[in-house]
Design a protein around this motif. Structure first.
Motif, PDB file in Angstrom:
ATOM      1  N   LEU A   1      29.433  44.835  25.893  1.00  0.00           N
ATOM      2  CA  LEU A   1      30.180  44.641  27.261  1.00  0.00           C
ATOM      3  C   LEU A   1      29.523  43.266  27.531  1.00  0.00           C
ATOM      4  O   LEU A   1      28.071  43.065  27.498  1.00  0.00           O
ATOM      5  CB  LEU A   1      29.988  45.485  28.474  1.00  0.00           C
ATOM      6  N   VAL A   2      30.209  42.007  27.419  1.00  0.00           N
ATOM      7  CA  VAL A   2      29.610  40.894  27.778  1.00  0.00           C
ATOM      8  C   VAL A   2      29.915  40.572  29.049  1.00  0.00           C
ATOM      9  O   VAL A   2      30.985  40.617  29.587  1.00  0.00           O
ATOM     10  CB  VAL A   2      30.144  39.792  26.887  1.00  0.00           C
ATOM     11  N   SER A   3      28.790  40.051  30.110  1.00  0.00           N
ATOM     12  CA  SER A   3      29.024  39.989  31.438  1.00  0.00           C
ATOM     13  C   SER A   3      28.519  38.473  31.810  1.00  0.00           C
ATOM     14  O   SER A   3      27.405  38.108  31.481  1.00  0.00           O
ATOM     15  CB  SER A   3      27.955  40.901  32.116  1.00  0.00           C
ATOM     16  N   ILE A   4      29.481  38.006  32.576  1.00  0.00           N
ATOM     17  CA  ILE A   4      29.252  36.532  32.756  1.00  0.00           C
ATOM     18  C   ILE A   4      28.834  36.321  34.270  1.00  0.00           C
ATOM     19  O   ILE A   4      30.082  36.774  35.146  1.00  0.00           O
ATOM     20  CB  ILE A   4      30.292  35.334  32.285  1.00  0.00           C
TER      21      ILE A   4
ATOM     22  N   LEU B   1      34.196  30.308  34.123  1.00  0.00           N
ATOM     23  CA  LEU B   1      35.514  31.023  33.930  1.00  0.00           C
ATOM     24  C   LEU B   1      36.288  30.793  32.518  1.00  0.00           C
ATOM     25  O   LEU B   1      36.848  31.782  32.206  1.00  0.00           O
ATOM     26  CB  LEU B   1      36.526  30.435  35.240  1.00  0.00           C
ATOM     27  N   LYS B   2      36.325  29.658  32.094  1.00  0.00           N
ATOM     28  CA  LYS B   2      36.863  29.108  30.790  1.00  0.00           C
ATOM     29  C   LYS B   2      36.369  30.009  29.578  1.00  0.00           C
ATOM     30  O   LYS B   2      36.966  30.738  28.754  1.00  0.00           O
ATOM     31  CB  LYS B   2      36.712  27.844  30.387  1.00  0.00           C
ATOM     32  N   ALA B   3      35.026  30.306  29.664  1.00  0.00           N
ATOM     33  CA  ALA B   3      34.163  31.173  28.561  1.00  0.00           C
ATOM     34  C   ALA B   3      34.611  32.739  28.668  1.00  0.00           C
ATOM     35  O   ALA B   3      34.881  33.132  27.953  1.00  0.00           O
ATOM     36  CB  ALA B   3      32.684  30.951  28.795  1.00  0.00           C
ATOM     37  N   LEU B   4      34.791  32.909  29.945  1.00  0.00           N
ATOM     38  CA  LEU B   4      35.185  34.498  30.128  1.00  0.00           C
ATOM     39  C   LEU B   4      36.762  34.497  29.624  1.00  0.00           C
ATOM     40  O   LEU B   4      36.864  35.628  28.975  1.00  0.00           O
ATOM     41  CB  LEU B   4      35.082  34.787  31.794  1.00  0.00           C
ATOM     42  N   LYS B   5      37.493  33.747  29.733  1.00  0.00           N
ATOM     43  CA  LYS B   5      39.037  33.644  29.261  1.00  0.00           C
ATOM     44  C   LYS B   5      38.998  33.793  27.829  1.00  0.00           C
ATOM     45  O   LYS B   5      39.587  34.524  26.965  1.00  0.00           O
ATOM     46  CB  LYS B   5      39.919  32.642  29.872  1.00  0.00           C
TER      47      LYS B   5
ATOM     48  N   GLY C   1      39.343  39.478  22.482  1.00  0.00           N
ATOM     49  CA  GLY C   1      39.462  40.909  22.486  1.00  0.00           C
ATOM     50  C   GLY C   1      38.068  41.389  22.714  1.00  0.00           C
ATOM     51  O   GLY C   1      37.551  42.885  22.399  1.00  0.00           O
ATOM     52  N   ILE C   2      36.909  40.740  23.096  1.00  0.00           N
ATOM     53  CA  ILE C   2      35.672  41.215  23.435  1.00  0.00           C
ATOM     54  C   ILE C   2      35.596  41.948  24.991  1.00  0.00           C
ATOM     55  O   ILE C   2      36.087  41.338  25.746  1.00  0.00           O
ATOM     56  CB  ILE C   2      34.660  40.086  23.550  1.00  0.00           C
ATOM     57  N   PRO C   3      35.172  43.127  25.123  1.00  0.00           N
ATOM     58  CA  PRO C   3      35.203  43.684  26.456  1.00  0.00           C
ATOM     59  C   PRO C   3      34.298  42.559  27.134  1.00  0.00           C
ATOM     60  O   PRO C   3      33.101  42.612  26.722  1.00  0.00           O
ATOM     61  CB  PRO C   3      34.364  44.990  26.068  1.00  0.00           C
ATOM     62  N   ALA C   4      34.690  42.231  28.234  1.00  0.00           N
ATOM     63  CA  ALA C   4      33.860  41.409  29.067  1.00  0.00           C
ATOM     64  C   ALA C   4      34.267  41.617  30.394  1.00  0.00           C
ATOM     65  O   ALA C   4      35.457  41.793  30.888  1.00  0.00           O
ATOM     66  CB  ALA C   4      34.321  39.979  28.782  1.00  0.00           C
ATOM     67  N   GLN C   5      33.387  41.133  31.403  1.00  0.00           N
ATOM     68  CA  GLN C   5      33.572  41.209  32.754  1.00  0.00           C
ATOM     69  C   GLN C   5      32.908  40.025  33.515  1.00  0.00           C
ATOM     70  O   GLN C   5      31.956  39.225  33.143  1.00  0.00           O
ATOM     71  CB  GLN C   5      32.903  42.543  33.459  1.00  0.00           C
TER      72      GLN C   5
ATOM     73  N   GLY D   1      39.869  41.411  33.354  1.00  0.00           N
ATOM     74  CA  GLY D   1      40.333  42.458  34.053  1.00  0.00           C
ATOM     75  C   GLY D   1      39.401  43.371  34.514  1.00  0.00           C
ATOM     76  O   GLY D   1      39.823  44.507  35.217  1.00  0.00           O
ATOM     77  N   LEU D   2      38.099  43.211  34.409  1.00  0.00           N
ATOM     78  CA  LEU D   2      37.051  43.895  34.896  1.00  0.00           C
ATOM     79  C   LEU D   2      36.158  43.061  35.778  1.00  0.00           C
ATOM     80  O   LEU D   2      35.749  41.914  35.298  1.00  0.00           O
ATOM     81  CB  LEU D   2      36.267  44.318  33.856  1.00  0.00           C
ATOM     82  N   VAL D   3      35.628  43.452  36.889  1.00  0.00           N
ATOM     83  CA  VAL D   3      34.514  42.717  37.908  1.00  0.00           C
ATOM     84  C   VAL D   3      33.646  43.550  38.678  1.00  0.00           C
ATOM     85  O   VAL D   3      34.064  44.755  38.661  1.00  0.00           O
ATOM     86  CB  VAL D   3      35.337  41.881  38.968  1.00  0.00           C
ATOM     87  N   THR D   4      32.265  43.196  38.661  1.00  0.00           N
ATOM     88  CA  THR D   4      31.365  43.948  39.070  1.00  0.00           C
ATOM     89  C   THR D   4      30.909  42.919  40.458  1.00  0.00           C
ATOM     90  O   THR D   4      30.664  41.750  40.366  1.00  0.00           O
ATOM     91  CB  THR D   4      30.055  44.182  38.202  1.00  0.00           C
ATOM     92  N   LEU D   5      30.610  43.706  41.523  1.00  0.00           N
ATOM     93  CA  LEU D   5      30.330  43.018  42.598  1.00  0.00           C
ATOM     94  C   LEU D   5      28.745  43.473  43.127  1.00  0.00           C
ATOM     95  O   LEU D   5      28.533  44.619  42.906  1.00  0.00           O
ATOM     96  CB  LEU D   5      31.159  43.466  43.691  1.00  0.00           C
ATOM     97  N   ASP D   6      27.880  42.777  43.473  1.00  0.00           N
ATOM     98  CA  ASP D   6      26.588  43.083  43.768  1.00  0.00           C
ATOM     99  C   ASP D   6      26.261  42.174  44.854  1.00  0.00           C
ATOM    100  O   ASP D   6      26.806  40.927  44.927  1.00  0.00           O
ATOM    101  CB  ASP D   6      25.422  42.978  42.670  1.00  0.00           C
ATOM    102  N   ASP D   7      25.137  42.393  45.592  1.00  0.00           N
ATOM    103  CA  ASP D   7      24.990  41.770  46.867  1.00  0.00           C
ATOM    104  C   ASP D   7      23.369  41.463  46.794  1.00  0.00           C
ATOM    105  O   ASP D   7      22.534  41.848  46.056  1.00  0.00           O
ATOM    106  CB  ASP D   7      25.403  42.247  48.179  1.00  0.00           C
ATOM    107  N   PHE D   8      22.781  40.780  47.927  1.00  0.00           N
ATOM    108  CA  PHE D   8      21.519  40.757  48.269  1.00  0.00           C
ATOM    109  C   PHE D   8      20.560  41.840  48.578  1.00  0.00           C
ATOM    110  O   PHE D   8      19.589  41.792  48.843  1.00  0.00           O
ATOM    111  CB  PHE D   8      21.200  39.573  49.173  1.00  0.00           C
ATOM    112  N   PHE D   9      21.575  42.967  48.682  1.00  0.00           N
ATOM    113  CA  PHE D   9      20.708  44.212  49.382  1.00  0.00           C
ATOM    114  C   PHE D   9      20.833  45.205  48.434  1.00  0.00           C
ATOM    115  O   PHE D   9      19.754  45.885  48.140  1.00  0.00           O
ATOM    116  CB  PHE D   9      21.621  44.686  50.777  1.00  0.00           C
ATOM    117  N   GLN D  10      21.684  45.824  47.536  1.00  0.00           N
ATOM    118  CA  GLN D  10      21.709  46.679  46.827  1.00  0.00           C
ATOM    119  C   GLN D  10      21.095  46.261  45.372  1.00  0.00           C
ATOM    120  O   GLN D  10      20.265  47.170  44.785  1.00  0.00           O
ATOM    121  CB  GLN D  10      23.234  47.162  46.294  1.00  0.00           C
ATOM    122  N   GLY D  11      21.178  45.048  45.123  1.00  0.00           N
ATOM    123  CA  GLY D  11      20.785  44.486  43.876  1.00  0.00           C
ATOM    124  C   GLY D  11      19.351  43.731  43.760  1.00  0.00           C
ATOM    125  O   GLY D  11      19.021  43.771  42.592  1.00  0.00           O
TER     126      GLY D  11
END
Length: 274
Positions: A143-146, A170-174, A180-184, A206-216
């Motif tokens: 999984l590649v995460s940008i 954004l262009k790189a993620l597209k 076909g690389i699993p990416a978020q 099609g996949l996103v992760t959210l994090d903030d200054f408190f949990q992360g």
């Protein structure tokens, strides 16, 4: 900003991990230090940074990699149990020097042959698309995460002026998704963004992760505050974004665009697929 470079040859690359990365067996950092020097980076408060006389973001140690020696290290690790790798926990594997040194590519080349059980690649650099050929060798094991923490460039410049432009990320993620690389997209830490941001991200993944200054940040927001995150938001007139309840409001917006199952939060979003 000028970056002081030095080189070293480590005895090993894989480091046993736990805590926030408890879902992984090892972390893998091709470099020590990071030229992007993001103001909110938690590594600023770790010994690796505090014990250096140079300011974080002004120095990088290049870990010279031998493909065959790393392949042997991987094989030994696999003989002892599962090998799930997080790359990278305290540096960006695709910071500028990687274009010349190719340490990350060398390590990936070894992993393409001696495959780990899972590889998570975390970066904010468009250079990541250079290695699509090697990612394809790992297929569903990767999984590649940008990191795309905002769609407002003035916000990016206030927090991480040396980091790559948002449009390029954004262009790189597209490109990864199209290959076909699993990416978020990792909206982490979540910085002030426009109402159009969820739709913009959906156009490239099609996949996103959210994090903030408190949990992360590992300290309920105290570490981020000590690094000046709240002060910067106050200066920008965006103090209401430094709020532990904010992530739930923004989560609903993203779920309205991505669907509930495709929006992950904090630690869960950086874990292997379950």
């Amino acid at each position: 900003m000028n970056v002081h470079l030095s080189s070293k040859t480590p005895k090993s690359f894989l480091t046993k991990t736990g805590g926030f990365l408890k879902d992984y067996d090892y972390s893998l950092n091709p470099y020590t230090g990071c030229a992007f020097g993001c103001s909110y980076c938690y590594v600023r408060r770790l010994p690796v940074s505090l014990f250096r006389k140079e300011e974080w973001g002004t120095w990088v140690d290049v870990k010279k990699a031998g493909r065959e020696s790393f392949a042997k290290e991987l094989k030994r690790a696999k003989s002892k149990g599962p090998v799930r790798i997080f790359m990278s926990s305290s540096t960006d594997p695709y910071q500028g020097e990687e274009a010349k040194e190719e340490i990350t590519r060398t390590l990936l080349s070894a992993m393409a042959d001696e495959k780990p059980d899972f590889l998570f690649v975390q970066t904010r650099s468009p250079l990541v698309t250079r290695d699509i050929d090697l990612f394809q060798e790992l297929k569903s094991r990767i999984l590649v995460s940008i990191t795309i923490e905002t769609d407002r460039d003035e916000i990016r410049k206030a927090f991480a002026p040396s980091s790559p432009p948002l449009a390029a990320r954004l262009k790189a993620l597209k490109q990864l998704s199209d290959a076909g690389i699993p990416a978020q997209a990792a909206v982490a830490p979540m910085l002030p963004f426009t109402d159009r941001f969820p739709d913009r991200v959906k156009q490239v993944t099609g996949l996103v992760t959210l994090d903030d200054f408190f949990q992360g940040d590992g300290a309920g927001g105290k570490r981020s505050a000590s690094l000046g995150a709240r002060d910067i938001l106050v200066q920008l007139g965006e103090e209401d974004w430094f709020d532990p309840e904010r992530i739930e409001m923004e989560r609903k917006k993203f779920e309205g665009v991505f669907g509930k199952k495709n929006v992950r939060i904090s630690q869960d979003g950086f874990a292997p697929f379950r």
